[in-house]
Scaffold this active site. Structure first.
Site, PDB file in Angstrom:
ATOM      1  N   CYS A 297     -27.155  -7.776 -43.347  1.00  0.00           N
ATOM      2  CA  CYS A 297     -27.280  -7.232 -41.983  1.00  0.00           C
ATOM      3  C   CYS A 297     -25.876  -7.051 -41.385  1.00  0.00           C
ATOM      4  CB  CYS A 297     -28.120  -8.155 -41.109  1.00  0.00           C
ATOM      5  SG  CYS A 297     -29.816  -8.341 -41.700  1.00  0.00           S
TER       6      CYS A 297
ATOM      7  N   CYS B 249     -24.258  -9.705 -38.780  1.00  0.00           N
ATOM      8  CA  CYS B 249     -24.447 -11.139 -39.037  1.00  0.00           C
ATOM      9  C   CYS B 249     -23.319 -11.726 -39.871  1.00  0.00           C
ATOM     10  CB  CYS B 249     -25.778 -11.343 -39.745  1.00  0.00           C
ATOM     11  SG  CYS B 249     -26.124 -13.063 -40.127  1.00  0.00           S
TER      12      CYS B 249
ATOM     13  N   CYS C  86     -24.886 -17.171 -35.978  1.00  0.00           N
ATOM     14  CA  CYS C  86     -25.127 -17.489 -37.383  1.00  0.00           C
ATOM     15  C   CYS C  86     -23.896 -17.366 -38.258  1.00  0.00           C
ATOM     16  CB  CYS C  86     -26.108 -16.482 -37.960  1.00  0.00           C
ATOM     17  SG  CYS C  86     -27.764 -16.856 -37.607  1.00  0.00           S
TER      18      CYS C  86
ATOM     19  N   CYS D 286     -31.845 -25.835 -35.446  1.00  0.00           N
ATOM     20  CA  CYS D 286     -31.819 -24.618 -36.246  1.00  0.00           C
ATOM     21  C   CYS D 286     -31.241 -24.972 -37.617  1.00  0.00           C
ATOM     22  CB  CYS D 286     -30.939 -23.604 -35.516  1.00  0.00           C
ATOM     23  SG  CYS D 286     -30.635 -22.109 -36.424  1.00  0.00           S
TER      24      CYS D 286
ATOM     25  N   GLU E 165     -24.236 -24.755 -41.906  1.00  0.00           N
ATOM     26  CA  GLU E 165     -24.156 -25.165 -40.507  1.00  0.00           C
ATOM     27  C   GLU E 165     -25.520 -25.202 -39.844  1.00  0.00           C
ATOM     28  OE1 GLU E 165     -21.628 -21.547 -39.895  1.00  0.00           O
ATOM     29  OE2 GLU E 165     -22.727 -21.499 -38.026  1.00  0.00           O
TER      30      GLU E 165
ATOM     31  N   CYS F   9     -25.854 -15.507 -47.703  1.00  0.00           N
ATOM     32  CA  CYS F   9     -27.074 -14.698 -47.622  1.00  0.00           C
ATOM     33  C   CYS F   9     -26.789 -13.372 -48.308  1.00  0.00           C
ATOM     34  CB  CYS F   9     -27.414 -14.457 -46.157  1.00  0.00           C
ATOM     35  SG  CYS F   9     -28.939 -13.520 -45.887  1.00  0.00           S
TER      36      CYS F   9
END
Ligand code: SAH
Length: 344
Positions: A113, A116, A332, A102, A89, A109
């Site tokens: 974190c 996130c 995100c 962005c 995205e 990922c």
């Protein structure tokens, strides 16, 4: 072969070797690719060459499959599909000075974190340089002017410095005068703090704006919300940031997401101020965009303003960013998660 992975000279060589295509034709193909054209739209290239190209190469490595527009601020969120079916995205934010896109650098990922959404489900794979560039090319093509996207931030899904080779190749392609010619001054790279790669980025001669996702100036606290802090501690991150500033002359920006009861007290502001003292730095405060899979809550607006005023009193340059696109899964990885959940 993803043709957007190649620079102009590489494309010339590749098309010469595979299809015996002349240099001026390769240059036409290169120009079309950077405009987001499909092979069918490359009307000044012969039909037989276009048909041969279709057999061996990919013209559009990413395609926009969904667009959401915020009713509040016009921010647009895109869901893109890759040629292998994965989805990523991106967000387009419109400011007075231009349009900032962005981009994502990985599918998923692996940084973990706690706040996130991109990291839920882990890393699926790295994006290639052409797949990162393809996001800019596709959104650029939506605008009428040549330079619709004026600024690019590597703040979408993924950790850019965990995909160092493809990301730096992308930075070179993006800023090339042959290509989209977006100056590195207009590009920001955000990292959770991969210390060796921060140093390497400066040593390799890149000069993009560096943004460090700090989120806490207390080592133990940071370890709790960001696993990477177990590998590289705050003093190593700060040392690498100072090095980057010395080598590039670019003021480093520190991203600080305010999470209720986690990092938003006066004591947190005080520790942050002493960490950044004597350094050319700026703090971007943003209130957490809550992710439903986590229990973390956003810090209230009044508290966020209070935190900003503490920093100002402590003479630390800081701004409280407006949240953009909160009505369209702005944080995100949220849009991709929704997509994956409804298509499972
Ligand atoms: N991996 C890189 C870039 C992607 S995230 C990094 O860590 O910097 C871009 C920024 O958004 C980071 O500062 C990240 O910590 C922050 N972020 C992630 N999830 C968020 C959320 N739910 N609310 C607010 N900010 C978030």
């Amino acid at each position: 072969m993803i043709l957007l992975d190649l620079n102009k000279q590489q494309l010339q060589a590749y098309l010469q070797e595979t299809l015996n295509v002349k240099r001026f034709v390769a240059d036409q193909v290169f120009a079309w690719l950077n405009k987001g054209a499909s092979f069918d739209q490359m009307t000044n290239v012969s039909l037989s060459t276009r048909q041969q190209l279709k057999q061996i190469a990919i013209d559009k490595p990413v395609k926009i499959v969904q667009t959401l527009t915020s009713k509040i601020d016009g921010t647009q969120k895109f869901l893109y599909q890759l040629h292998d079916g994965n989805v990523i995205e991106g967000v387009l934010m419109q400011y007075k000075y231009g349009n900032t896109l962005c981009v994502s650098t990985q599918v998923g990922c692996r940084m973990g974190c706690k706040f996130c959404a991109s990291t839920i489900g882990g890393l699926v794979r790295n994006l290639t340089a052409g797949e990162i560039l393809g996001q800019v090319v596709e959104v650029n093509a939506l605008g009428k002017g040549e330079r619709f996207v004026t600024n690019v931030v590597l703040m979408g899904s993924g950790e850019p410095l965990d995909n160092y080779d493809n990301v730096t190749k992308f930075l070179t392609l993006l800023s090339s005068p042959d290509g989209l010619n977006v100056s590195q001054r207009n590009v920001s790279l955000s990292t959770c703090g991969l210390v060796p790669q921060i140093t390497q980025l400066a040593d390799d001669g890149y000069s993009v704006n560096l943004t460090i996702s700090l989120h806490s100036a207390k080592q133990e606290n940071r370890q709790e919300i960001m696993p990477i802090a177990n590998r590289y501690n705050l003093s190593q991150v700060m040392q690498a940031s100072r090095y980057y500033f010395q080598q590039t002359g670019r003021r480093v920006i520190f991203e600080y997401t305010l999470i209720d009861g986690v990092n938003d007290t006066y004591s947190d502001a005080l520790t942050l101020a002493s960490l950044l003292r004597n350094m050319s730095a700026h703090v971007n405060l943003i209130r957490l965009n809550p992710v439903k899979e986590t229990r973390l809550k956003s810090c209230g607006e009044a508290n966020a303003k209070k935190f900003l005023s503490y920093l100002e009193k402590l003479k630390i340059s800081a701004t409280l960013r407006r949240q953009m696109g909160v009505d369209i899964n702005g944080a995100c990885g949220q849009l991709r998660r929704n997509y994956l959940e409804t298509n499972d």
